[in-house]
Enzyme design. Sequence first.
Site, PDB file in Angstrom:
ATOM      1  N   GLN A  41       0.810  -1.227   0.000  1.00 55.90           N
ATOM      2  CA  GLN A  41       0.000   0.000   0.000  1.00 55.90           C
ATOM      3  C   GLN A  41       0.842   1.276   0.000  1.00 55.90           C
ATOM      4  OE1 GLN A  41      -1.432  -2.720   2.023  1.00 55.90           O
ATOM      5  NE2 GLN A  41      -2.492  -3.004   0.084  1.00 55.90           N
ATOM      6  N   ASN A  42       2.145   1.154   0.075  1.00 55.03           N
ATOM      7  CA  ASN A  42       2.985   2.347   0.005  1.00 55.03           C
ATOM      8  C   ASN A  42       2.956   2.847  -1.438  1.00 55.03           C
ATOM      9  OD1 ASN A  42       5.429   4.066  -0.273  1.00 55.03           O
ATOM     10  ND2 ASN A  42       5.701   3.491   1.868  1.00 55.03           N
ATOM     11  N   ALA A  43       2.725   4.126  -1.608  1.00 50.47           N
ATOM     12  CA  ALA A  43       2.547   4.707  -2.948  1.00 50.47           C
ATOM     13  C   ALA A  43       3.856   5.063  -3.645  1.00 50.47           C
ATOM     14  CB  ALA A  43       1.661   5.954  -2.843  1.00 50.47           C
TER      15      ALA A  43
END
Length: 165
Positions: A41-43
């Site tokens: 989920q890290n962009a």
Amino acid sequence: MPVAVSAGFPPIARADARILVLGSLPGKRSLEAQQYYAHPQNAFWRIMRELVGAAGTYDQRCDALMEHQIALWDVLASSSRPGSMDADIRLESSQANDFDRFFSIYGAIKGVAFNGQKSAQLFTRMVELRPGTGEIEQFVLPSTSPAYASMPYADKLAAWRKVIA
């Protein structure tokens, strides 16, 4: 109960790097995978894909950063931190990376882009560059962490685009 010390990764950089992106310290998922920004989920990698075409395997994404003269590292070489939240970094156990050495090797760096407020705060608090390092512009960008969900992705991308693209 004592918390194990987490050790960071070596920098991803090439001699012609012009901008250095700095995080704080790899989180649990990144440490397990031995990759920067491994949490799904890290962009970070999504943003880098849109800005510089960083896609494919981890090595291919890192190569794309270097092709675009982007270096990647963390402020901290090591620290105790239960979990992955930057707020849980224990400053008394923290050791900064050797930035004097880094900037002497990668002398073309003209800008540092902090991935979030915490990395900027850690850098300001723990790093004192020796005179003669040169003019290095600093940019505090919105964190790509899933913990920083209050800013929509489109706004994060726009802020990163102003510095990276």
